[in-house]
Structure formats: structure tokens, C-alpha cells
Design an enzyme around this catalytic site. Structure first.
Site, PDB file in Angstrom:
ATOM      1  N   ASN A 220      -0.438  10.747  -5.406  1.00 41.76           N
ATOM      2  CA  ASN A 220       0.656   9.992  -4.801  1.00 41.76           C
ATOM      3  C   ASN A 220       0.467   9.944  -3.290  1.00 41.76           C
ATOM      4  OD1 ASN A 220       3.552   8.818  -4.898  1.00 41.76           O
ATOM      5  ND2 ASN A 220       3.643  10.391  -3.308  1.00 41.76           N
ATOM      6  N   HIS A 363       6.244   1.136  -1.544  1.00 43.62           N
ATOM      7  CA  HIS A 363       6.523   0.319  -0.358  1.00 43.62           C
ATOM      8  C   HIS A 363       7.988   0.474   0.029  1.00 43.62           C
ATOM      9  CE1 HIS A 363       6.351  -3.012   2.487  1.00 43.62           C
ATOM     10  NE2 HIS A 363       7.492  -3.424   1.959  1.00 43.62           N
ATOM     11  N   THR A 430       5.571   1.999  -7.736  1.00 41.24           N
ATOM     12  CA  THR A 430       5.823   3.391  -8.066  1.00 41.24           C
ATOM     13  C   THR A 430       6.863   4.054  -7.165  1.00 41.24           C
ATOM     14  OG1 THR A 430       3.782   3.799  -6.828  1.00 41.24           O
ATOM     15  CG2 THR A 430       3.654   3.928  -9.226  1.00 41.24           C
ATOM     16  N   GLU A 431       7.172   3.424  -6.029  1.00 42.24           N
ATOM     17  CA  GLU A 431       8.219   3.944  -5.140  1.00 42.24           C
ATOM     18  C   GLU A 431       8.807   2.796  -4.334  1.00 42.24           C
ATOM     19  OE1 GLU A 431       7.065   7.039  -2.481  1.00 42.24           O
ATOM     20  OE2 GLU A 431       6.426   8.423  -4.041  1.00 42.24           O
ATOM     21  N   ASN A 432      10.121   2.668  -4.373  1.00 37.86           N
ATOM     22  CA  ASN A 432      10.822   1.729  -3.507  1.00 37.86           C
ATOM     23  C   ASN A 432      12.291   2.127  -3.484  1.00 37.86           C
ATOM     24  OD1 ASN A 432      12.355  -1.366  -3.597  1.00 37.86           O
ATOM     25  ND2 ASN A 432      10.985  -0.863  -1.903  1.00 37.86           N
TER      26      ASN A 432
END
Length: 587
Positions: A220, A363, A430-432
């Protein structure tokens, strides 16, 4: 237009500040820069325009989820045989974390995972992204020495219950918690031996969990591991090896990722039918002046030193050409015999190229970028190597973390950039997400609902553009330990009351809002979408009342756990004294 230098521009120079000083710098020490923007046009890397809200839905099968990581949520840092990680050691050092907080107990996810899965089920999540703690299953870090079966059981139970509730596990192998023994013995990711040790750990995970886990993420946000762990020292292991450490760590991480991909491909893929990818986090970079070629080049250089640093080797076999040129030139000017950027051999390039079944993309925000020359005389620095300055628009909303401004249109641009640069790979976001300050206990988080609405809509536009996005992961399921800022910033859909020993979870309004996006698979119509926020605010008011009563609950617990036993003890002591007094009088 008035723009400001961000902390990213200034943090590489001067002495290293304390946590408190850094926070003051983020808030107070910004440099104003007046730039003429009257003639500027949008930098349109992927021919995408800033357009109005788009009503529509995602393709059938699009998957919705939320994320977490082991150190940020599990707690139980030294129970059931778990070994120490670099974050355990780092957070226990005074002055490293805001208010000297640690992840020792955090959300107590190790004990409360069943409750948390019920929260996911209620939200109708399709997937849950979590990480496996390397030292929890291999306390010494080494597969051949000792496998902690209690740690294995915890992850088995978690995975099984997710599948029972029709929630797909997406598993990250490394979310920053390296076994401390490797840091002490080898210098962590500075040492190439980590490649084989990580491969052994990954192989054990494939062996024990791979029959049920079909989506694996090796690392990650390796940018943060390298830069904040080995360049600035803000994150564990806290080393400040400027101009060298970050590049060396990244080099070994890329090789470790590729080795694990090949291990799965050769030994497990035919049996388990899974996919292996990597999660890269990057901000979008927009040129300050799109008519200025130097600004255009600086904006692309910003992205290549960020996303391209890792994505280009994985998709093409080598570092971005601009990185090799800039770092090589600066190294020569500094009198070094070779570039500070390591070199892949021909065999390594071949082995690394194509090791990505899907790209995980994290993002959060965007920066304006302009050319800024850093003379080689200022010393070695990843930041100086880029020859650019980052700026922000003061009109961009920034409800929580000072670095995180809401700039939705940058998300669509980033997704299109990935499509055009790397052959339109399969992408899982995967990330926001967006944070708020810890003092805010209002669960009606309208800014987060607006952020999700705007960013997810830009993702929908990117899908319409032809970008191959397959899923979206909101960050994060719960408020958790937020690395060097401790618990002072909250990204969670669920508020966690860390003052209460039971760590109760309270749904924020964004839970209901995100739930409606999931059930609609997007934004079906203006009339329907406009009602979501209003309904979510109505529901969250009852949770607000529960949270408002929480300090009283905590006080009652204190009375029960401390005052009552103390009074009882005093009564016993007084009774004993009185009894002795009676006996003395009698004899």
C-alpha cells in the site's frame, strides 16, 4: 488568483521539526504567491473537460467497499504472540506522534471484527479491504522460525465471516508494519534481503488464505513508505536519509512486489484463480499556467516522480525517463560517481515488467504545479530533485487534513492519465475519502457526503471516458490511528469514541449517503440524488444524541470502575480498624 505553497514544498529543507511544530507549519507558515491567471486554460492531459454533474450509473458488477489497515485499527499490539512492528516501536518514542498517541489499542478491531462486519453488511458493501500484520503471523518475521497460529486464526475467522456475509476480502500484504527485528538487523527496506523475506511471508499467506482470497495487494502506497519512512523521517522507521534512502527503499519494494507476483503466478494462480496487484497513491498535478511549457513539464514531472516512480517499472520495466535524467544530472552536479537513483539490470527489468493483474489506485487531492529550480548546492533531496513547487487554491475546501483539499476534477484526470500511460489497466480505487478534526463530534458530516458525491461522480465520468475502473473503496470504514497525527484526524464513515474503553462506533451521515450510492450503483437521477443528503442528515441526528451522551457514559464507567471499588476498599479498611478497636477495648 492567490495561491499558496503547501508544506510539501518546504518540508525538505532545514531542520526536522517536531510534530507540534510541523502542525503549526501546516497551519501558519505558508508563503503567498500572486500569479497572473487571466489567460490560463485547463491542462487537459487526457482530453477531459471540467463538466457539470453527470447523472448515470456504473456498469453491472461494479464493486463497492471500504478499507482499513492492521496497525490503524486492530490494536492488540502485544497479545496472542504478536511480534513488534516498526510502527509499534516508532509510536512508543516520545515526540514522534501527535500527543504521543499510539495504535496499541486503536479501534480494538482484533476483538470487534464481528461487529464491524455487521456494519459492512448493513451498508451492503461488496468488498472490504484490510491488511495482514506481518508480525502478527510471523513474530520474528521469518517463516522458517515460527508461525503464530493464533494470528492465522484471527485472519481466518475474519475472512470466513466476510465470505459468509457475501463480502469479498481484498487483502493487502504490506500496509507499513514491517517486523521491527528486520529494521534492527538489516535496516528494513534499505536492505535487499527484504525481497526474499517478504516473498516468504506472502507465500505463507497464499498457502493459508489463498483458497478464499482472490484479490491480493502487495504494497500500500510505497511512495509514503519510501519518502516518509526513509527521507523525511515522519513515519516509521523514522530515518532521514535524504536523497538516497527513499530511492533505495523504493527499489527494493518494486523488486519485492515483482517477486511475489511471480511466486503467485507460478505456484498458486492455477489452483486459486486469484489476482495480484499493488496499490499506488498519488495526487494529480495541474500546471499553474497551461500556456507555459515549463509548467506543463513540471506538472507531468510531479506525477512521474509520484505515481510513475512505481507504475512505470511495473508496467514498462524501468523508471520514468524524466526521473533518470533529473536525478542523474543532480547527482553529477553534486560530484557523485553514479546516480542516486538505483539501476535495474536487464534481467530485473524483464522480471518486473507486467507484474500487475490490476492497479490499486489511492487518490485524495490535487496540486497546482510550477517550475522551480533547486540548485544542487542545497544538498540531496527527493523534493529538490523534482525542480518544482506545489501550490493550492485557497478556494478549495479543506475540512480536515491541511494537505487534503477537495478538488474532484483532478480525480478524473488522474484516472485518464493511468489509462493513456499504462494501456488502460484494470483499476480498483483502493483509497478515497476526506478527514475532519477530532474536536468535531457532529456526525452530520455534510462535507464528506459532498466529497464522496463529487469524487465518485468524476470516477463515473472517467468510466464513461473508457477508463477500466472495476471498483471503489471508501477510506475508511472507521475512524482510526492516523499515523503521525495520531487520532487528531478522522477519515471514518463510522465515528469511534476512543475515550470509551468499549470503543463504540457511531454512524455518520455519510454512511447513509454512501449506502444509497451503493444501492443505486451510481447517481440515477437528479431528483433522487438531491433527496439523499437530506434523508442522511435526518437519520444522523439520533446518532448525534447518543454521541452527545457519551461523556456521561464514560463518567459513569469511571464511577463504576474506579470510585466504587475504592469506596468498597475504604469500607473494608475502616471495618477492620473498627474491629481492632473493639477487640482492644474488650481485652
Amino acid at each position: 488568483m492567490l495561491l499558496f505553497f503547501t508544506v510539501g514544498v518546504i518540508k525538505e529543507e532545514g531542520s526536522e521539526p517536531t510534530i507540534t511544530m510541523r502542525r503549526c507549519l501546516k497551519v501558519c507558515h505558508v508563503f503567498a504567491l500572486v500569479l497572473c491567471m487571466s489567460a490560463r486554460e485547463d491542462f487537459d492531459w487526457a482530453k477531459t473537460e471540467r463538466t457539470s454533474f453527470y447523472y448515470g450509473t456504473f456498469p453491472t458488477g461494479f464493486t463497492w467497499g471500504a478499507g482499513s489497515s492492521a496497525y490503524q485499527t486492530e490494536g492488540a499490539w502485544n497479545v496472542d504472540g504478536k511480534g513488534m512492528s516498526i510502527w509499534d516501536a516508532f509510536s512508543h518514542k516520545k515526540g514522534k506522534i501527535f500527543q504521543n498517541e499510539t495504535g496499541d489499542s486503536s479501534c480494538d478491531g482484533y476483538y470487534k471484527f464481528k461487529d464491524d462486519i455487521n456494519l459492512m453488511k448493513d451498508m451492503k458493501l461488496n468488498h472490504y479491504r484490510f491488511s495482514i500484520s506481518w508480525p502478527r503471523i510471523l513474530p520474528s518475521g521469518i517463516k522458517g522460525e515460527y508461525v503464530n497460529e493464533k494470528g492465522i486464526k484471527y485472519y481466518n475467522d475474519l475472512i470466513n465471516m466476510l465470505l459468509e456475509n457475501k463480502i469479498t476480502p481484498i487483502v493487502t500484504l504490506y500496509h507499513w508494519d514491517l517486523p521491527q527485528v528486520f529494521q534492527d538487523k538489516y535496516g528494513g527496506w534499505q536492505n535487499v534481503s527484504m525481497v526474499n523475506y517478504f516473498n516468504d511471508f506472502a507465500n505463507l499467506c497464499f498457502e493459508r488464505f489463498g483458497s478464499r482470497v482472490k484479490y491480493w495487494i502487495t504494497f500500500n502506497n510505497p511512495w509514503s513508505i519510501a519518502v516518509e519512512g526513509y527521507e523525511t523521517g515522519e513515519h516509521a522507521p523514522g530515518l532521514k536519509m535524504k536523497g538516497m534512502g527513499a530511492y533505495r527503499a523504493a527499489h527494493h519494494i518494486i523488486k519485492a512486489h515483482a517477486k511475489v507476483w511471480h511466486t503467485y503466478d507460478k505456484g498458486w494462480r492455477s489452483k486459486q484463480k486469484g489476482l495480484v496487484g499493488i496499490s499506488l497513491t498519488a495526487d494529480w498535478g495541474e500546471p499553474v499556467d497551461a500556456s507555459n511549457q515549463k509548467d506543463i513539464e513540471a506538472a507531468e514531472r510531479y506525477i512521474q516522480f509520484y505515481l510513475g516512480w512505481f507504475a512505470t517499472p511495473i508496467f514498462r520495466g524501468d523508471y520514468p525517463q524524466v526521473m533518470k535524467e533529473y536525478i542523474g544530472r543532480k547527482s553529477g552536479q553534486q560530484g557523485l560517481g553514479a546516480s542516486r537513483l538505483p539501476v535495474f539490470s536487464a534481467q530485473e527489468k524483464s522480471d518486473i515488467r507486467g507484474t500487475c493483474d490490476f492497479l490499486g489506485l489511492g487518490h485524495f487531492t490535487t496540486r497546482y504545479v510550477t517550475q522551480k529550480n533547486y540548485p544542487s548546492s542545497i544538498g540531496d533531496s527527493y523534493f529538490a530533485d523534482r525542480d518544482l513547487a506545489e501550490l493550492v487554491d485557497p478556494e478549495w475546501p479543506d475540512p480536515g487534513s491541511e494537505w487534503l483539499y477537495s478538488v474532484p476534477w483532478g480525480f478524473r484526470r488522474m484516472l485518464n492519465f493511468v489509462k493513456s500511460q499504462y494501456g488502460n489497466p484494470m483499476i480498483y480505487v483502493t483509497e478515497n475519502g476526506v478527514s475532519e478534526k477530532t474536536l468535531c463530534t457532529d456526525l452530520c458530516d455534510d462535507w464528506r457526503m459532498q466529497y464522496f458525491k463529487d469524487y465518485i461522480n468524476e470516477m463515473l465520468k472517467a468510466v464513461k471516458d473508457g477508463v477500466n475502473v472495476k471498483g471503489y473503496t471508501a477510506w475508511s470504514l472507521l475512524d482510526n490511528f492516523e499515523w503521525d497525527v495520531g487520532y487528531s484526524e478522522r477519515f471514518g464513515l463510522y465515528y469511534v469514541d476512543f475515550r470509551n474503553k468499549n470503543k463504540p462506533r457511531y454512524p455518520k451521515a455519510s454512511v447513509q449517503y454512501y449506502k444509497r450510492i451503493i444501492s443505486s450503483n451510481g447517481f440515477p437521477s437528479q431528483r433522487e440524488v438531491e433527496s439523499w443528503k437530506r434523508k442522511a442528515i435526518e437519520i444522523c441526528s439520533s446518532s448525534n444524541q447518543l454521541l452527545a451522551a457519551d461523556p456521561l457514559i464514560g463518567h459513569m464507567e469511571m464511577v463504576t470502575e474506579i470510585v466504587v471499588p475504592t469506596v468498597c476498599t475504604l469500607c473494608i479498611l475502616l471495618g477492620a480498624v473498627f474491629l481492632m478497636f473493639l477487640l482492644q477495648r474488650r481485652f
